[in-house]
Scaffold this motif. Sequence first.
Motif, mmCIF file in Angstrom:
data_model
loop_
_atom_site.group_PDB
_atom_site.id
_atom_site.type_symbol
_atom_site.label_atom_id
_atom_site.label_comp_id
_atom_site.label_asym_id
_atom_site.label_seq_id
_atom_site.Cartn_x
_atom_site.Cartn_y
_atom_site.Cartn_z
ATOM 1 N N GLU A 154 0.893 -1.118 0.126
ATOM 2 C CA GLU A 154 -0.087 -0.017 0.074
ATOM 3 C C GLU A 154 0.862 1.179 0.136
ATOM 4 O O GLU A 154 1.561 1.426 0.883
ATOM 5 N N ILE A 155 0.797 2.061 -0.988
ATOM 6 C CA ILE A 155 1.472 3.387 -1.188
ATOM 7 C C ILE A 155 0.503 4.567 -0.982
ATOM 8 O O ILE A 155 -0.282 4.703 -1.711
ATOM 9 N N LEU A 156 1.036 5.485 0.185
ATOM 10 C CA LEU A 156 0.297 6.718 0.218
ATOM 11 C C LEU A 156 1.165 7.854 -0.558
ATOM 12 O O LEU A 156 2.566 7.589 -0.036
ATOM 13 N N HIS A 157 0.683 8.485 -1.458
ATOM 14 C CA HIS A 157 1.667 9.438 -2.233
ATOM 15 C C HIS A 157 0.668 10.655 -2.440
ATOM 16 O O HIS A 157 -0.687 10.867 -2.118
ATOM 17 N N THR A 158 1.558 11.669 -3.374
ATOM 18 C CA THR A 158 0.415 12.983 -3.567
ATOM 19 C C THR A 158 0.346 13.122 -5.081
ATOM 20 O O THR A 158 -0.049 14.151 -5.730
ATOM 21 N N SER A 159 0.578 12.083 -5.821
ATOM 22 C CA SER A 159 0.461 12.057 -7.341
ATOM 23 C C SER A 159 -0.924 12.085 -7.980
ATOM 24 O O SER A 159 -1.781 11.470 -7.201
ATOM 25 N N THR A 160 -1.022 12.920 -9.027
ATOM 26 C CA THR A 160 -2.270 12.678 -9.490
ATOM 27 C C THR A 160 -2.539 11.436 -10.230
ATOM 28 O O THR A 160 -3.843 11.005 -10.361
ATOM 29 N N ASP A 161 -1.472 10.634 -10.350
ATOM 30 C CA ASP A 161 -1.599 9.513 -11.082
ATOM 31 C C ASP A 161 -1.802 8.268 -10.041
ATOM 32 O O ASP A 161 -1.102 8.110 -9.183
ATOM 33 N N ARG A 162 -2.991 7.587 -10.268
ATOM 34 C CA ARG A 162 -3.106 6.671 -9.195
ATOM 35 C C ARG A 162 -2.732 5.023 -9.749
ATOM 36 O O ARG A 162 -2.785 4.133 -8.712
ATOM 37 N N LYS A 163 -1.982 5.016 -10.373
ATOM 38 C CA LYS A 163 -1.544 3.866 -11.219
ATOM 39 C C LYS A 163 0.285 3.830 -10.939
ATOM 40 O O LYS A 163 0.886 4.279 -11.547
ATOM 41 N N PRO A 164 0.599 3.029 -9.947
ATOM 42 C CA PRO A 164 2.021 3.014 -9.536
ATOM 43 C C PRO A 164 2.750 2.059 -10.637
ATOM 44 O O PRO A 164 1.962 1.191 -11.317
ATOM 45 N N ARG A 165 3.913 2.073 -11.038
ATOM 46 C CA ARG A 165 4.520 1.233 -11.755
ATOM 47 C C ARG A 165 5.808 0.642 -11.039
ATOM 48 O O ARG A 165 6.397 0.985 -9.957
ATOM 49 N N ILE A 166 6.395 -0.514 -11.899
ATOM 50 C CA ILE A 166 7.681 -1.080 -11.215
ATOM 51 C C ILE A 166 8.618 -0.818 -12.070
ATOM 52 O O ILE A 166 8.487 -1.218 -13.294
ATOM 53 N N LYS A 167 9.843 -0.261 -11.679
ATOM 54 C CA LYS A 167 10.919 0.001 -12.425
ATOM 55 C C LYS A 167 12.193 -0.892 -12.230
ATOM 56 O O LYS A 167 12.188 -1.421 -10.966
ATOM 57 N N GLY A 168 13.119 -0.858 -13.180
ATOM 58 C CA GLY A 168 14.285 -1.816 -12.850
ATOM 59 C C GLY A 168 14.658 -2.788 -13.751
ATOM 60 O O GLY A 168 13.854 -3.087 -14.557
ATOM 61 N N THR A 169 15.760 -3.407 -13.443
ATOM 62 C CA THR A 169 16.326 -4.483 -14.393
ATOM 63 C C THR A 169 16.555 -5.732 -13.530
ATOM 64 O O THR A 169 17.250 -5.524 -12.456
ATOM 65 N N LEU A 170 16.279 -6.889 -14.259
ATOM 66 C CA LEU A 170 16.360 -8.046 -13.399
ATOM 67 C C LEU A 170 17.099 -8.934 -14.714
ATOM 68 O O LEU A 170 16.570 -9.161 -15.508
ATOM 69 N N ARG A 171 18.134 -9.692 -14.112
ATOM 70 C CA ARG A 171 18.870 -10.613 -15.581
ATOM 71 C C ARG A 171 18.018 -11.708 -15.556
ATOM 72 O O ARG A 171 17.244 -12.424 -14.557
ATOM 73 N N GLY A 172 18.003 -12.162 -16.810
ATOM 74 C CA GLY A 172 17.013 -13.250 -17.047
ATOM 75 C C GLY A 172 15.545 -12.674 -17.598
ATOM 76 O O GLY A 172 14.768 -13.527 -17.876
ATOM 77 N N LEU A 173 15.173 -11.249 -17.319
ATOM 78 C CA LEU A 173 13.954 -10.975 -17.779
ATOM 79 C C LEU A 173 13.856 -9.742 -18.559
ATOM 80 O O LEU A 173 13.949 -8.624 -18.183
ATOM 81 N N PRO A 174 14.453 -9.779 -19.820
ATOM 82 C CA PRO A 174 14.709 -8.925 -20.780
ATOM 83 C C PRO A 174 13.660 -8.005 -21.046
ATOM 84 O O PRO A 174 13.652 -6.720 -21.291
ATOM 85 N N LEU A 175 12.286 -8.556 -20.879
ATOM 86 C CA LEU A 175 11.123 -7.881 -21.211
ATOM 87 C C LEU A 175 10.501 -7.229 -19.991
ATOM 88 O O LEU A 175 9.512 -6.501 -20.354
ATOM 89 N N GLY A 176 10.994 -7.210 -19.070
ATOM 90 C CA GLY A 176 10.677 -6.302 -17.807
ATOM 91 C C GLY A 176 9.282 -7.040 -17.214
ATOM 92 O O GLY A 176 9.196 -8.088 -17.281
ATOM 93 N N PHE A 177 8.474 -6.240 -16.540
ATOM 94 C CA PHE A 177 7.437 -6.582 -15.794
ATOM 95 C C PHE A 177 6.236 -6.601 -16.289
ATOM 96 O O PHE A 177 6.022 -5.836 -17.269
ATOM 97 N N ARG A 178 5.446 -7.577 -16.225
ATOM 98 C CA ARG A 178 4.071 -7.670 -16.791
ATOM 99 C C ARG A 178 2.980 -6.761 -16.066
ATOM 100 O O ARG A 178 2.710 -7.350 -14.999
#
Length: 264
Positions: A154-178
């Motif tokens: 659960e994230i409390l924040h002040t952004s107008t965007d209600r859709k959080p995202r996940i960023k970063g790079t993981l070896r063996g996962l070239p297409l990123g997160f679904r």
Amino acid sequence: MSWIDYAQSLLDKSWLGTLLGIAGLVFGGLTYLWTRKRTSLAYVHLGEHLLGSASDALPSEIVVQYNGISIPRLTKSILIFWNSGENTIKGEDIVAKDPLRFHVGDDGRILSILILKSSRVVNDFSLLPPREEDINEMEFTFNFLDANDGVVVEILHTSTDRKPRIKGTLRGLPLGFRNLGQFTRPKPQKSGKLRSISSNLLPIVMVLGGFLTAVYGPRPSFLANPDTGLFFYSFLGAFVGMWLNNRFWTRRKYPKSLHTEALE
């Protein structure tokens, strides 16, 4: 009639070949699902503005502070993150130069993050201390994630965007997160388990019963009529199609082990 003659009579029926072909396709699909090995991480999200809105901040006459910081709005986002594949994902594969992190909109800042539920303690899912320059991101790490292991955040924040995202790079996962999009809050189950099971199986029982009746049992006279028979089978197909469509879009996209009352 001997069993050989009976078997021969069955093989002479055209519907049996069609039925065996469909059964073969279903068996092949199930075999693929049971034996596949994927490396995949997925997440779903849900958000709402508790104070203010996406278009307008709070009126100037209203001053709201969080730990001494004045905020234009208060947004709550829930994110469910899990291993959606079959292969184990190790935390040591996180790339140091691009660590994994939760990200809210660029116009906001994260006020607090709370782990509502974790699959297992041994996953050692943890949030890292935030950096002063990254007010809209929070890094996280874990030891390992087996299939369906994950966390509810659960994230409390002040952004107008209600859709959080996940960023970063993981070896063996070239297409990123679904990103599987927004999930629907499950409705509380008011009825008993037996009633729920019966309602879920009713369309399947209807289709199976109709098929067996058409093959072995006496057929009603209206089914012999091309017009009424076509209408009946069209209605039955439409009913089953709508049921399958509803089951698909209202299904729980995340693992059952991550369900918590906070999601209802």
